[in-house]
Structures are given as structure tokens and as C-alpha cells.
Design an enzyme around this catalytic site. Structure first.
Site, PDB file in Angstrom:
ATOM      1  N   CYS A   2      52.453 107.928  33.088  1.00  0.00           N
ATOM      2  CA  CYS A   2      52.742 107.304  31.796  1.00  0.00           C
ATOM      3  C   CYS A   2      54.254 107.317  31.586  1.00  0.00           C
ATOM      4  O   CYS A   2      54.946 108.254  31.965  1.00  0.00           O
ATOM      5  CB  CYS A   2      52.110 107.997  30.602  1.00  0.00           C
ATOM      6  N   ARG A  27      55.487 104.007  36.289  1.00  0.00           N
ATOM      7  CA  ARG A  27      54.830 105.289  36.008  1.00  0.00           C
ATOM      8  C   ARG A  27      53.367 105.121  35.596  1.00  0.00           C
ATOM      9  O   ARG A  27      52.639 106.110  35.447  1.00  0.00           O
ATOM     10  CB  ARG A  27      55.571 106.032  34.890  1.00  0.00           C
ATOM     11  N   TRP A  73      48.974 105.445  32.295  1.00  0.00           N
ATOM     12  CA  TRP A  73      48.153 105.662  33.483  1.00  0.00           C
ATOM     13  C   TRP A  73      47.042 106.582  33.008  1.00  0.00           C
ATOM     14  O   TRP A  73      47.290 107.744  32.698  1.00  0.00           O
ATOM     15  CB  TRP A  73      48.981 106.319  34.585  1.00  0.00           C
ATOM     16  N   ASN A  99      52.932 111.633  27.321  1.00  0.00           N
ATOM     17  CA  ASN A  99      52.793 111.646  28.779  1.00  0.00           C
ATOM     18  C   ASN A  99      52.416 113.063  29.169  1.00  0.00           C
ATOM     19  O   ASN A  99      53.161 113.993  28.867  1.00  0.00           O
ATOM     20  CB  ASN A  99      54.131 111.244  29.426  1.00  0.00           C
ATOM     21  N   GLY A 100      51.254 113.220  29.802  1.00  0.00           N
ATOM     22  CA  GLY A 100      50.819 114.567  30.195  1.00  0.00           C
ATOM     23  C   GLY A 100      49.334 114.725  29.911  1.00  0.00           C
ATOM     24  O   GLY A 100      48.619 113.752  29.707  1.00  0.00           O
ATOM     25  N   GLU A 485      52.443 108.062  57.843  1.00  0.00           N
ATOM     26  CA  GLU A 485      53.167 107.350  56.793  1.00  0.00           C
ATOM     27  C   GLU A 485      52.873 105.842  56.864  1.00  0.00           C
ATOM     28  O   GLU A 485      52.682 105.192  55.838  1.00  0.00           O
ATOM     29  CB  GLU A 485      54.672 107.654  56.925  1.00  0.00           C
ATOM     30  N   LYS A 489      51.149 103.724  53.805  1.00  0.00           N
ATOM     31  CA  LYS A 489      51.795 102.537  53.232  1.00  0.00           C
ATOM     32  C   LYS A 489      50.804 101.379  53.175  1.00  0.00           C
ATOM     33  O   LYS A 489      50.705 100.675  52.183  1.00  0.00           O
ATOM     34  CB  LYS A 489      52.960 102.151  54.126  1.00  0.00           C
ATOM     35  N   GLU A 492      47.905 101.993  50.525  1.00  0.00           N
ATOM     36  CA  GLU A 492      48.188 101.993  49.093  1.00  0.00           C
ATOM     37  C   GLU A 492      48.566 100.625  48.548  1.00  0.00           C
ATOM     38  O   GLU A 492      48.325 100.358  47.384  1.00  0.00           O
ATOM     39  CB  GLU A 492      49.218 103.062  48.710  1.00  0.00           C
ATOM     40  N   HIS A 508      39.086 112.492  70.463  1.00  0.00           N
ATOM     41  CA  HIS A 508      38.174 113.488  69.877  1.00  0.00           C
ATOM     42  C   HIS A 508      37.378 112.914  68.714  1.00  0.00           C
ATOM     43  O   HIS A 508      36.843 113.661  67.907  1.00  0.00           O
ATOM     44  CB  HIS A 508      38.965 114.720  69.428  1.00  0.00           C
ATOM     45  N   LYS A 607      54.069 105.729  40.140  1.00  0.00           N
ATOM     46  CA  LYS A 607      55.166 106.208  40.972  1.00  0.00           C
ATOM     47  C   LYS A 607      55.338 107.715  40.863  1.00  0.00           C
ATOM     48  O   LYS A 607      55.603 108.395  41.833  1.00  0.00           O
ATOM     49  CB  LYS A 607      56.451 105.490  40.526  1.00  0.00           C
TER      50      LYS A 607
END
Ligand code: M6R
Length: 612
Positions: A2, A27, A73, A99-100, A485, A489, A492, A508, A607
Site C-alpha cells: 500500500c 506498492r 494491496w 499501510n500495514g 532469477e 522474472k 511474475e 533427479h 514492489k
């Protein structure tokens, strides 16, 4: 997550809030809202992005010089109009953004319901504004005092801004565990989750500390109090951020801009920190602690997501060069698994934002056990950079795209410098190797520039595989984290399932997945376990998998086997992750764009993950 922004001053608040929310949209972006003080306290909010809010507010009274804004968010309650912030108190005299997470919202809510409060949303935030109203009404207090007393009853994390219809010339801000910056202008103040909404109005900011409450009134200095009601003297910082860094600068997306910025961001990460002629590395931020780090019996790296992948490269670098044992932990696991932490441990937190809740909590745990804590952060003045004993900023500049790109290559660069510095201090590296790596490091920005020239080729390859349902990424040694990585990428931003694996582990299990429909991206530079990776490529080919190989320029063996080849320039093995990650970023980017995905704001993500 947020984003919050607030303004009080002489200007119209609405354009400042909307612009600020757009900057903070990274955010969270499932709903947005504002409250303006004009004919009364007017809240306008809706599901969707800030652009939807603008459309919604276009027919409303948007006048007023005091206001608060929020981009959400969702944590408690689905993303919809009602759960969007700001939230009114029951009497609609207060409006609050948050926010939280208020962890004890349930018992607080039950108590407030008993006292006659009626709630409209499913959010924890609405409970907080009702609590403030309750305290204010029962004890006849000023808003600042009511906020302070209400917060003593709250368990959890918050950055809040509150407005009061009965006291229209004030905004109260407070924080604990979520970031909050106060901007100090001429006859005006700003509050925001980070400095990006503030930068074009003032470069004087105060980073509020946990459990501090700020009272902002036009014509008066800000008053900062602790939750125990002690008046504190705020320390004013000067921002160094540049406005251009927050804009797309002609690129279609921030992610693409940030990928193409890497020659510069990597140079910035190493500027002034290494000297090829004198053969030295200096990291001023950790100089007081480098002896302690060099003597550490072990180093623990804590991080999340992409930063965790950088941490894995860091593990290989520090163990290989400085010969110090390193453990890399997901911060979210580390903090809850009762880890053994000793006073002679050094814990390094890696974080682009410096605000990731799990990483912050892992560090706090390590600190409470007496370990030395070091930060590798990008955002100057962020919470992690402030609680650590020492650290090295990555200096990559603001990263706005939700998918981390330039932060990763800068983190690896800084970790390499750290490993070299510690290796030199310990005498664990041969001078010739040290010099060779330094000389190669100097060439890296130009080499990244060269890799970026393969963008059109990567775009072509992306076109061939954009409809694939799965991808496999393989690498060994230093390039195993690069495979992880690359897969992250792609997942997402394009929503294609992808897995990163150590190339030799494939047999395996994951080899069972390989068929003609499976693109396999293999990082196969000519250094390290090249021959072994060639065998792994053969194993994929034998099962008709499609190979996209990232190889060293001039390679013929891997190139003969692969369906597509992307070349990177020759460098030392330790530096390959920086060069090899760039084409993988481009591949994900182009695939996501071709699939019509919102690259800068992928679904369900934010983010800065400031909730655990
Ligand atoms: O700000 P941080 O580096 O602490 O963030 C950690 C992760 O949330 C972050 O890297 C995330 O995985 C990115 N979306 C990856 O692109």
C-alpha cells in the site's frame, strides 16, 4: 504494501495526491482513494488503479488544500470499493489511510461493536479509525493525542495519516514497521510511504521512526512525539534523488528502462569503490566492521525474492574468494524457525526497497541475539538501512518496475566488491586472481551495453515461445542463482510457469517434464562447468526439448546443440551472473509484453512487501 500520501498547505491537494499515488502505485494497485477537505470531509474511492480513481473523481468536488490518498494491496478484505481507503470513522468526522496490518483488529473490533460502533468494510484499518474516534470522543482529546493513545492499544504494523473535520488545519501521521517520510516545504507538508511523491516540491525530509507520531499544521513546525508522549527533535535529511529517475524517459515500461539503465546503474554501484591501478577495493560504509566480517565464523545472508537470488551469488562469491562459510536464508523462514545466532555471527540483509517486512524482522531477530547486522540496500534512508550497524548501498537509483532487474545486478556487484574486500583483508585470494577480477569488473558496464544490443534477437526468440505453458531454466555454479532469477522474472510478469534448477539436478526429477513443448533456457558460459553443462544440454535435446542457450561469444559447441543462442562477452566466471541475467530479463519482458501482460504492475504483486 500500500502507498500513502498526504498534503497540507496552500496548494490544491488533489493533483499532488494523484501524482503521488501514481508514483506509489508500485506498492499496490487493487484500489485507490482520496479524502479532501472542502465542503466537508469527502472520500472518493474505488476498486482499480489510480487512473480509475481519477475517472471516478472527475465529476466530484476536488477542491481543497488538505488531503490524504491511498493505493491499496489488499490484506484484510477483498479489493473492492468499500474496502478501499480512506476509511471514515463512525461519525464521519475522521478519515484515515493505512499501510500495514493491525494484528489485533478482531478483539478491538468486537469491543468497539459492543460499544455501538458499526463497520462497513472488512478491513483492519476501519477498526483503527473507529478506535481513534472512540478514544477522542470519550476523553475529549485533540486528534494527535487520540491517535497516540489509540496506537498504544494496537498490535501490528502501521503507517497512517488521519484528517479531522473538526480540526481542518491538521494532518496526523504515525508509523510502526511501515515506512513514512515527512516532506517539509515552505508553508506546506507532505507525508508519503517513500520520497517519490515529495521530491519535486522539497528535498527536505524527515524519516519518521517507529512509534513516532507527527502533527502537521500549516504555519507551525512539525511536532514529533513518541508513543510515550515525549517530544522528539526531528532530524532533517536532504534528498539526493533526481526527478528524471522517476519517469519513463521515452521507454514503454519502467522495466525496460531499468533493464537498459544497467550499464549506468552497475557503474554507480562500483563508483569510487575499486581502483584497478592501485589494486584495491574500499567500501566506506562497512569499513568499521570489515575486520569483524573477515573474522566471522560464518555469515548469514537473509533476503527475499530476487534479493535472495543475489544472496546466493553472494554466498558463492564470499565462500570462494574470502573463504568464510555463508548460509543464505529466506528471511520469512529464518525469523520463524528458531535459528541459532551467535554474537560472532554477521548477518547481511539484502533488499532493494529496504522495507521488506520479513527481511526487517529477520534482522531485528539477529540484532536481538547480538549478531552484527549489515545491509545491502538500494533505497537510501530505508528502514533496513537505518537499523543495520553498517552497510553498502547499491546506488542503482529508483527501481519502479515491480520486477527487479537493475537492483539485482547492482546487488551482485556490491556483493562481489564485498567478497573481494574481505578476501584481500584475509589474504585468502591470490593477488593475480584479485587483479584479474578487478580488471574484468571495470569492463562490465560496457559489456552489459553490448549484451543489450541483442534485444532484437531476444525479442525474436520471445515471439517463438510466448505461448509456452512452462519453461525450465538451468545453470550450474554461479549461474544456478541466475537460472532461479530468470524463472522468477518470467513467472511474475508473464504468468507462465517456470522453474529454475541446477542443471545437474534435472535428471533427479524435472527431466520427466521435458518434451518438444518445453523450452529450456540454459546458461552455458565457457567458464566453470562448461563441459558438464554441454552434457546437460544433450540430455534435454535427446528428449526433444527446445534449447535457448546463453553462451560466451564465439562459442561453437553449445551453439551447435541449441535451437537459439544468445551471446554474452567473455568475462571471469565470478562476473558471468551480471551479464547472463540481462538477456533473461529481456526474454521475460518481451514475452510478457507479447502476452498483453501489465509488465510494470503484474497481478497480485507489489514492489515493496511490507506485510509478512
Ligand atoms: O525490496 P526487496 O529486495 O527486499 O524485495 C524482495 C522481493 O519482494 C523482490 O525481490 C520480489 O521478488 C521482486 N518482485 C522480484 O522481481
Amino acid at each position: 504494501m500500500c502507498g500513502i500520501v498526504a498534503y497540507i498547505g496552500k496548494k490544491e491537494a488533489y493533483p499532488i495526491l494523484i501524482k503521488g499515488l501514481k508514483r506509489l502505485e508500485y506498492r499496490g494497485y487493487d484500489s485507490a482513494g482520496i479524502c479532501l477537505l472542502n465542503s466537508g470531509l469527502n472520500v472518493y474511492k474505488c476498486k482499480g488503479k489510480v487512473a480509475d480513481l481519477e475517472a471516478f473523481a472527475s465529476s466530484k468536488d476536488i477542491s481543497g488544500t488538505v488531503g490524504i490518498g491511498h493505493t491499496r494491496w489488499a490484506t484484510h478484505g477483498e479489493p473492492n470499493d468499500v474496502n478501499a481507503h480512506p476509511h471514515y470513522s463512525g461519525n464521519e468526522k475522521l478519515a484515515l489511510i493505512h499501510n500495514g496490518i493491525i494484528e489485533n483488529y478482531d478483539p478491538l473490533k468486537k469491543e468497539l461493536v459492543k460499544r455501538g460502533h458499526i463497520f462497513k468494510s472488512d478491513t483492519d484499518t476501519e477498526v483503527l479509525v473507529h478506535l481513534i474516534e472512540d478514544v477522542q470522543a470519550n476523553e475529549n482529546l485533540s486528534l494527535a493525542e487520540a491517535v497516540r493513545i489509540a496506537l498504544t492499544q494496537v498490535v501490528g504494523a502501521y503507517a497512517i495519516a488521519v484528517m479531522d473535520k473538526s480540526d481542518p488545519n491538521v494532518i496526523i501521521g504515525a508509523k510502526k514497521g511501515s515506512p513514512m517520510v515527512v516532506g517539509i516545504g515552505k508553508n506546506e507538508f507532505f507525508l508519503a510511504s517513500d520520497a517519490t511523491p515529495i521530491i519535486e516540491y522539497t528535498n527536505e525530509v524527515v524519516y519518521l521512526e517507529d512509534e513516532q507520531i507527527v502533527e502537521l499544521r500549516v504555519g507551525q513546525d512539525p511536532i514529533v512525539r513518541s508513543i510515550e508522549n515525549e517530544v522528539m527533535t526531528p532530524y532533517i535529511h536532504e534528498l539526493e534523488m533526481k526527478l528524471e529517475a522517476l519517469e519513463k524517459g521515452g521507454y514503454e515500461h519502467f522495466m525496460l528502462k531499468e533493464i537498459f539503465e544497467q550499464p549506468r546503474s552497475i557503474s554507480d554501484s562500483m563508483r569510487g569503490r575499486y581502483h584497478v591501478q592501485s589494486g584495491t577495493v574500499t567500501l566506506g560504509g562497512i569499513s568499521d566492521y570489515e575486520q569483524k566480517m573477515a573474522n566471522a565464523k560464518r555469515i548469514i545472508i537473509v533476503a527475499c525474492g530476487t534479493s535472495w537470488h543475489a544472496g546466493l551469488v553472494g554466498e558463492y562469491l564470499i565462500e570462494d574468494l574470502a573463504r568464510i562459510p555463508v548460509e543464505v536464508e529466506y528471511a520469512s523462514e529464518f525469523r520463524y524457525r528458531n535459528p541459532i545466532i551467535n554474537e560472532d555471527d554477521v548477518v547481511i540483509a539484502i533488499s532493494q526497497s529496504g522495507e521488506t517486512a520479513d527481511t526487517l524482522a529477520a534482522l531485528e531477530l539477529a540484532k536481538s541475539k547480538g549478531a552484527t547486522i549489515i545491509g545491502v540496500c538500494n533505497v537510501v534512508g530505508s528502514s533496513i538501512s537505518r537499523i543495520t550497524d553498517a552497510g553498502s548501498y547499491t546506488h542503482a537509483g529508483p527501481e519502479i518496475g515491480v520486477a527487479s532487474t537493475k537492483a539485482f545486478t547492482s546487488q551482485v556487484t556490491v556483493l562481489l566488491l564485498m567478497a573481494l574486500r574481505l578476501a584481500h583483508k584475509k589474504g585468502s585470494i591470490a593477488e593475480s586472481r584479485f587483479q584479474r577480477i578487478l580488471a574484468s569488473l571495470e569492463k562490465i558496464p560496457a559489456q552489459v551495453e553490448e549484451v543489450l544490443q541483442s534485444a532484437e534477437l531476444v525479442k525474436y526468440i520471445a515471439g517463438q515461445y510466448k505461448d509456452s505453458r512452462n519453461f525450465l531454466y538451468l545453470g550450474r555454479g554461479y549461474n544456478f542463482p541466475v537460472a532461479l532469477e530468470g524463472a522468477l522474472k518470467l513467472k511474475e510478469i508473464s504468468y507462465i510457469h517456470a522453474e529454475g534448477y541446477p542443471a545437474a539436478e534435472m535428471k533427479h526429477g524435472p527431466i520427466a517434464l521435458i518434451d518438444a513443448e518445453m523450452p529450456v533456457v540454459v546458461i552455458a558460459p565457457s567458464k566453470g562447468s562448461y563441459e558438464k553443462v554441454l552434457s546437460n544440454i544433450q540430455e534435454v535435446k535427446a528428449r526433444k526439448g527446445k534449447i535457448i542457450a546463453v553462451v560466451t561469444k564465439g562459442d561453437t559447441s553449445a551453439a551447435e546443440l541449441a535451437d537459439h543462442v544468445i551471446e554474452i562477452p567473455e568475462t571471469e566466471e565470478e562476473l558471468v551472473p551480471i551479464l547472463a541475467s540481462v538477456p533473461l530479463q529481456l526474454l521475460s519482458y518481451y514475452i510478457a509484453v507479447m502476452r498483453g501482460c501489465n509488465v510494470d504492475q503484474p497481478r497480485n504483486l507489489a514492489k515493496s512487501v511490507t506485510v509478512e
